[in-house]
Enzyme design. Structure first.
Site, PDB file in Angstrom:
ATOM      1  CE1 TYR A   1      -3.149  -2.964   0.445  1.00 52.49           C
ATOM      2  CE2 TYR A   1      -3.623  -2.221   2.658  1.00 52.49           C
ATOM      3  CZ  TYR A   1      -3.848  -3.093   1.621  1.00 52.49           C
ATOM      4  OH  TYR A   1      -4.784  -4.088   1.761  1.00 52.49           O
TER       5      TYR A   1
ATOM      6  CB  SER B   1      -5.268 -11.117   3.681  1.00 53.77           C
ATOM      7  OG  SER B   1      -6.228 -10.294   3.047  1.00 53.77           O
TER       8      SER B   1
HETATM    9  N1  LIG Z   1      -6.331  -8.696  -0.645  1.00 50.12           N
HETATM   10  C1  LIG Z   1      -6.371  -7.976   0.450  1.00 50.12           C
HETATM   11  O1  LIG Z   1      -5.728  -8.307   1.401  1.00 50.12           O
HETATM   12  C2  LIG Z   1      -7.265  -6.763   0.508  1.00 50.12           C
HETATM   13  C3  LIG Z   1      -7.993  -6.387  -0.617  1.00 50.12           C
HETATM   14  C4  LIG Z   1      -8.848  -5.298  -0.509  1.00 50.12           C
HETATM   15  C5  LIG Z   1      -8.952  -4.622   0.702  1.00 50.12           C
HETATM   16  N2  LIG Z   1      -8.214  -4.992   1.777  1.00 50.12           N
HETATM   17  C6  LIG Z   1      -8.320  -4.266   3.075  1.00 50.12           C
HETATM   18  O2  LIG Z   1      -9.650  -3.854   3.324  1.00 50.12           O
HETATM   19  C7  LIG Z   1      -9.708  -2.416   3.394  1.00 50.12           C
HETATM   20  C8  LIG Z   1     -11.007  -1.927   2.820  1.00 50.12           C
HETATM   21  O3  LIG Z   1     -11.161  -2.350   1.477  1.00 50.12           O
HETATM   22  P1  LIG Z   1     -11.200  -1.351   0.258  1.00 50.12           P
HETATM   23  O4  LIG Z   1     -10.583  -0.052   0.667  1.00 50.12           O
HETATM   24  O5  LIG Z   1     -10.649  -2.058  -0.918  1.00 50.12           O
HETATM   25  O6  LIG Z   1     -12.764  -1.209  -0.022  1.00 50.12           O
HETATM   26  P2  LIG Z   1     -14.018  -0.569   0.758  1.00 50.12           P
HETATM   27  O7  LIG Z   1     -13.712  -0.237   2.163  1.00 50.12           O
HETATM   28  O8  LIG Z   1     -15.154  -1.485   0.476  1.00 50.12           O
HETATM   29  O9  LIG Z   1     -14.278   0.755  -0.095  1.00 50.12           O
HETATM   30  C9  LIG Z   1     -13.375   1.809  -0.102  1.00 50.12           C
HETATM   31  C10 LIG Z   1     -13.925   2.874  -1.037  1.00 50.12           C
HETATM   32  O10 LIG Z   1     -15.175   3.343  -0.542  1.00 50.12           O
HETATM   33  C11 LIG Z   1     -15.193   4.759  -0.551  1.00 50.12           C
HETATM   34  N3  LIG Z   1     -16.047   5.179   0.550  1.00 50.12           N
HETATM   35  C12 LIG Z   1     -15.867   4.968   1.876  1.00 50.12           C
HETATM   36  N4  LIG Z   1     -16.903   5.488   2.577  1.00 50.12           N
HETATM   37  C13 LIG Z   1     -17.741   6.053   1.684  1.00 50.12           C
HETATM   38  C14 LIG Z   1     -18.964   6.749   1.796  1.00 50.12           C
HETATM   39  N5  LIG Z   1     -19.570   6.982   2.974  1.00 50.12           N
HETATM   40  N6  LIG Z   1     -19.552   7.197   0.651  1.00 50.12           N
HETATM   41  C15 LIG Z   1     -18.983   6.976  -0.555  1.00 50.12           C
HETATM   42  N7  LIG Z   1     -17.819   6.314  -0.715  1.00 50.12           N
HETATM   43  C16 LIG Z   1     -17.206   5.854   0.385  1.00 50.12           C
HETATM   44  C17 LIG Z   1     -13.754   5.178  -0.387  1.00 50.12           C
HETATM   45  O11 LIG Z   1     -13.525   6.416  -0.998  1.00 50.12           O
HETATM   46  P3  LIG Z   1     -13.161   7.717  -0.079  1.00 50.12           P
HETATM   47  O12 LIG Z   1     -11.675   7.676   0.095  1.00 50.12           O
HETATM   48  O13 LIG Z   1     -13.645   8.848  -0.927  1.00 50.12           O
HETATM   49  O14 LIG Z   1     -13.902   7.577   1.201  1.00 50.12           O
HETATM   50  C18 LIG Z   1     -13.016   4.069  -1.159  1.00 50.12           C
HETATM   51  O15 LIG Z   1     -12.935   4.405  -2.535  1.00 50.12           O
HETATM   52  C19 LIG Z   1      -8.463  -1.948   2.629  1.00 50.12           C
HETATM   53  O16 LIG Z   1      -8.105  -0.623   2.906  1.00 50.12           O
HETATM   54  C20 LIG Z   1      -7.486  -2.990   3.109  1.00 50.12           C
HETATM   55  O17 LIG Z   1      -7.089  -2.684   4.430  1.00 50.12           O
HETATM   56  C21 LIG Z   1      -7.385  -6.067   1.696  1.00 50.12           C
END
Ligand SMILES: NC(=O)c1ccc[n+]([C@@H]2O[C@H](COP(=O)([O-])OP(=O)(O)OC[C@H]3O[C@@H](n4cnc5c(N)ncnc54)[C@H](OP(=O)(O)O)[C@@H]3O)[C@@H](O)[C@H]2O)c1
Length: 293
Positions: free
Chosen positions: A54, A146
């Site tokens: 990241y 993960s």
């Molecule tokens: N393979 C892996 O290990 C893996 C893969 C994916 C994720 N992860 C982990 O899980 C965490 C979360 O997953 P993710 O970040 O991929 O997806 P997520 O949490 O499902 O979605 C994140 C997205 O949602 C937006 N968002 C958040 N709150 C919002 C709201 N109230 N209204 C509109 N948009 C909103 C954010 O944009 P804004 O910045 O504009 O809020 C961002 O673009 C990651 O940060 C990571 O720690 C791990």
């Protein structure tokens, strides 16, 4: 904020954690990064999830936490990304742990995840032994995997891991009745990634990124009406209160979005008719849809 125990005997963590992927994006200024972490702490977030891949996230998180590091649970991921060392080798795990300790300015990593490797890699004894050694050496408290699918199922059943991280949201429910139930029964902690389905609901037209596009297509096929809730609130409550989930990792660069997620989680589990609508739509359409890595 409500807390839960991470696994059988792990630390207490807030049911909303900060997914610190966006912290690594240098388009987010240093001041905003510090403000985001500070706001998370003020909101009662005690779980932070980052990874070697990241960008600047590990370093920025450590700097922003400062002495409050000791008040939180810090998870990172690796298996790759060590200069001069082949990915997914014992050296990559050993030096990856050491590198993460140094980048995060800490003497112990609370959870170290093997990051989305496939089943063939995950089952290799040399890698698992290295992770065990890091625990014995006191560098890592809990070992994690993960990922999704057959590798996730193996990680849960293997007895080699304390925590798993997998996708959970209204458009990604394959783990809810499978891996997560098994993980909880075995006393593993479960972190829900992608709880907002990458905010696929933001887009009127098909989004370009493949993972977001997958959720966008599923959302349209499932045809769930989130009202009277807004999608972010429904999604966070669905993920954070899915049976067996310890905490939902909300990925955001914005304090206001994190506040909204924490507020939604404070409202508790979805009411039964809403939860049923989301589950039924998945049952009708999602049987063959895999977890998004
Ligand atoms: N393979 C892996 O290990 C893996 C893969 C994916 C994720 N992860 C982990 O899980 C965490 C979360 O997953 P993710 O970040 O991929 O997806 P997520 O949490 O499902 O979605 C994140 C997205 O949602 C937006 N968002 C958040 N709150 C919002 C709201 N109230 N209204 C509109 N948009 C909103 C954010 O944009 P804004 O910045 O504009 O809020 C961002 O673009 C990651 O940060 C990571 O720690 C791990």
């Amino acid at each position: 904020m409500k807390t839960r125990t991470l696994g059988r005997s792990g630390p207490e963590v807030s049911i909303v954690g900060l997914g610190a992927g966006p912290l690594g994006d240098l388009r987010l200024g240093e001041t905003e990064a510090d403000a985001l972490v500070g706001a998370a702490l003020d909101l009662g977030v005690t779980l932070f999830d980052t990874a070697r891949s990241y960008g600047a996230s590990e370093e920025r998180l450590a700097r922003a936490l400062g002495t409050r590091r000791r008040d939180v649970v810090l998870a990172t991921k690796g298996g790759y990304g060590v200069d001069g060392v082949a990915d997914w080798t014992a050296d990559a795990i050993r030096l990856g742990v050491d590198g993460a300790l140094s980048r995060m300015q800490t003497d112990v990593i609370d959870v170290f995840f093997l990051h989305s490797c496939d089943l063939g890699t995950l089952t290799r004894d040399d890698l698992l032994a290295e992770l065990d050694r890091a625990k014995v050496a006191g560098k890592v408290r809990l070992a994690g995997y993960s990922g999704e699918g057959d590798a996730l199922a193996w990680a849960v059943a293997s007895g080699r891991f304390d925590v798993v991280e997998c996708s959970v949201n209204p458009f990604d429910q394959s783990n809810v009745d499978g891996a997560i139930r098994d993980a909880a029964a075995r006393g593993l902690g479960v972190l829900a990634k992608r709880p907002l389905a990458n905010a696929a609901f933001r887009f009127d037209a098909p989004p370009g990124a493949q993972d977001v596009r997958t959720y966008w297509d599923r959302m349209r096929t499932m045809g769930v009406d989130p009202s009277p809730l807004a999608w972010p609130a429904l999604a966070v409550r669905f993920a954070a209160f899915a049976d067996g989930v310890t905490a939902a990792l909300v990925g955001t660069s914005r304090v206001a979005h994190l506040e909204r997620a924490v507020r939604a989680a404070t409202d508790g589990a979805l009411d039964e008719p809403t939860a049923r609508r989301v589950r039924d739509a998945w049952a009708a359409h999602g049987a063959s849809w895999p977890g998004v890595i």
